[in-house]
Design a protein around this motif. Structure first.
Motif, short mmCIF file in Angstrom:
data_model
loop_
_atom_site.label_atom_id
_atom_site.label_comp_id
_atom_site.label_asym_id
_atom_site.label_seq_id
_atom_site.Cartn_x
_atom_site.Cartn_y
_atom_site.Cartn_z
N VAL A 203 0.84 -1.20 0.00
CA VAL A 203 0.00 0.00 0.00
C VAL A 203 0.88 1.25 0.00
N ASN A 204 1.96 1.21 0.77
CA ASN A 204 2.86 2.37 0.78
C ASN A 204 3.67 2.49 -0.50
N THR A 205 4.09 1.36 -1.05
CA THR A 205 4.79 1.42 -2.35
C THR A 205 3.89 2.09 -3.38
N ALA A 206 2.63 1.69 -3.41
CA ALA A 206 1.69 2.26 -4.37
C ALA A 206 1.51 3.75 -4.14
N HIS A 208 3.66 5.89 -3.23
CA HIS A 208 4.85 6.71 -3.49
C HIS A 208 5.27 6.74 -4.96
N LEU A 209 4.44 6.20 -5.85
CA LEU A 209 4.81 6.19 -7.26
C LEU A 209 4.68 7.59 -7.85
N GLU A 210 5.57 7.93 -8.75
CA GLU A 210 5.48 9.24 -9.38
C GLU A 210 4.55 9.22 -10.58
N ARG A 211 4.55 8.12 -11.32
CA ARG A 211 3.84 8.13 -12.60
C ARG A 211 2.47 7.45 -12.56
N VAL A 212 2.10 6.93 -11.38
CA VAL A 212 0.75 6.41 -11.19
C VAL A 212 0.23 7.11 -9.94
N VAL A 217 -4.72 4.32 -8.44
CA VAL A 217 -4.59 3.11 -7.61
C VAL A 217 -5.95 2.76 -7.01
#
Lengths: 318, 318
Positions: A203-206, A208-212, A217
């Protein structure tokens, strides 16, 4: 089944688990009186208003005094301190059973045992039940039905006390299993702790994405992601304490998980389709076992209903 | 909404998604006739028996011939070969729309486009909907309701054809979003592909432990593990193809996931409780967004009912 009734049950902590025990014990006629204490006055007030406890207290010793069953329903990290506080106040009644509901057992046995006076029976326990919700309002009587409760008595525990606590959990609707604290911690590391860690992590990885972006999400989470977010919504304090107190088993299981994931990653990189197919097929078998054992529903998609009205948001194109 | 009706819809592949499209299109009155082909005669027979297709064929060109909408519902890896087969048989009708439902888009666009003759409109698509079940029996008309369908038309796609396909999906109950194939693959890598890979992986890690047996994993799965097993029960062939065909985005997201997991692992090892608490708190926020967007239920524990009769099995003690 032994007699499972207690005259005065003291809940130290009145969150999801404590309040569910109160509802279930009351329904089963297992309690003369149910009392409790909580960290905040607001929680005590809510528990009184909802009829979860007959009496509410600001401190653990006040709630524990005179109780023949004391259940520590606090985060794992403070169980030792709470037992110490009750003991130093001289509030443990002779012959009382002291138990807990924490998700780790070795650390709690180590932390609590030094503060248990002679004539008081400490039997650590863990109901494998819960939801992603927290607080006294979240409790309900059916939470423990057809779920397992693990008790981890030490060798010098009084057999009658163990039998009585076992009967208590069975009357709440649970199946009871006895094992060592160390084995419990290993089993739970793989069936609960590492899954939660992974869920929090993705959930945290998702996030912190720059392009999504987050809205994307959220919108497209029905592809699998949302299943992880349910358990990632669990209480942060409870889970912090679990990981700090089951470090050894969690790090071991996490090491294995990462090793296996690295192998899968490598199979993807080198186009090893047969390896992927075999590993994915293996995973199906265990799911079937869980459904047959009544620990999950086989309704497609957990039987979720299509819900109303998603937000409209424009995604970036790249 | 444009006219969304087709005279002859050809489903190439009649599994969960193909059969659900048939049910939903029929219910919405979007099809004069629905025909289909499948890899095995048994699937064709089942689809005919269940009334999913009006006519069933052994090969894709037979089903596609004369259709004004052809939907590739096969595993991702064979979409290109199927398009080639249809084209070489001269079975594409002039003016027909060709689409697919695959979980990756760049690879499919690359594989299929060379086999699409002039005058046929290829618009790749992906309904973000599904269950862990497979086969024509698993389909149902409500699968796409309130779910998103992503279309990834290339710049030279005919605008009327895109509008008609969009209207078709909206009539099936979906919200439609247009994006590039590359962006789709990135979004799905994090919302679907990596979650599935992690789920497959932890189920297999759990299955290979020496000191915790499968029966224990099954019995105590309500602690979190079972949530992962639902998506790990998905079709192995479909998922093998997804990973082999979205390698770049999956490996990138997996790298980020592992990096974040390593940081969490380190925080556990060095007792960094504040770091854990902060990261766990962050994860809660996104869950709330998913519920507000109608992409999941806020019923505790997905509204699972306590089920009957677990197996009795004795665990090893260690």
């Amino acid at each position: 089944m032994s007699n499972a009734r207690f005259e005065r049950i003291a809940l130290i902590g009145i969150g999801l688990i404590g309040s569910s025990i109160a509802h279930a014990a009351r329904r089963a006629g297992l309690a003369g009186q149910i009392v409790g204490s909580a960290r905040t006055a607001a929680t005590v007030r809510t528990a009184l208003d909802l009829g979860i406890v007959d009496e509410g207290y600001a401190t653990a010793p006040e709630a524990a005094r005179g109780a023949d069953l004391i259940i520590l329903c606090t985060p794992v990290g403070i169980c030792g301190a709470v037992a110490k506080e009750i003991n130093e106040a001289g509030a443990f009644a002779q012959g009382a059973i002291l138990t807990d509901v924490g998700s780790v057992k070795s650390a709690i046995v180590d932390d609590v045992t030094p503060h248990v006076p002679d004539g008081v029976h400490f039997i650590a326990g863990h109901p494998i039940a819960g939801t992603e919700q927290s607080g006294p309002e979240a409790g309900f009587a059916e939470l423990f039905e057809n779920r397992w409760c693990i008790l981890t008595p030490t060798q010098d525990c009084d057999a009658d006390a163990v039998a009585k606590l076992k009967a208590f959990w069975e009357h709440l609707g649970s199946h009871v299993e006895i094992m060592t604290p160390r084995h419990h911690d290993r089993v739970l590391a793989i069936t609960s702790h590492v899954p939660h860690l992974i869920a929090f992590n993705i959930v945290n990885t998702a996030g912190h994405l720059e392009r999504v972006n987050d809205q994307e999400v959220i919108k497209f989470s029905a592809g699998g992601f949302r299943d992880f977010t349910r358990i990632a919504a669990s209480d942060p304090t409870m889970w912090r304490d679990v990981f700090l107190n089951n470090k050894e088993a969690v790090l071991e299981m996490l090491g294995r998980f990462t090793e296996d994931l690295t192998a899968l990653q490598r199979a993807i990189r080198y186009d090893e389709g047969d390896t992927l197919h075999r590993l994915f097929s293996d995973a199906r078998t265990l799911r079937q076992g869980i459904i047959e054992a009544g620990q999950d529903t086989d309704a497609p998609d957990f039987g979720r209903q299509a819900a109303a009205g998603p937000e409209k948001a424009e995604p970036p194109e790249d």
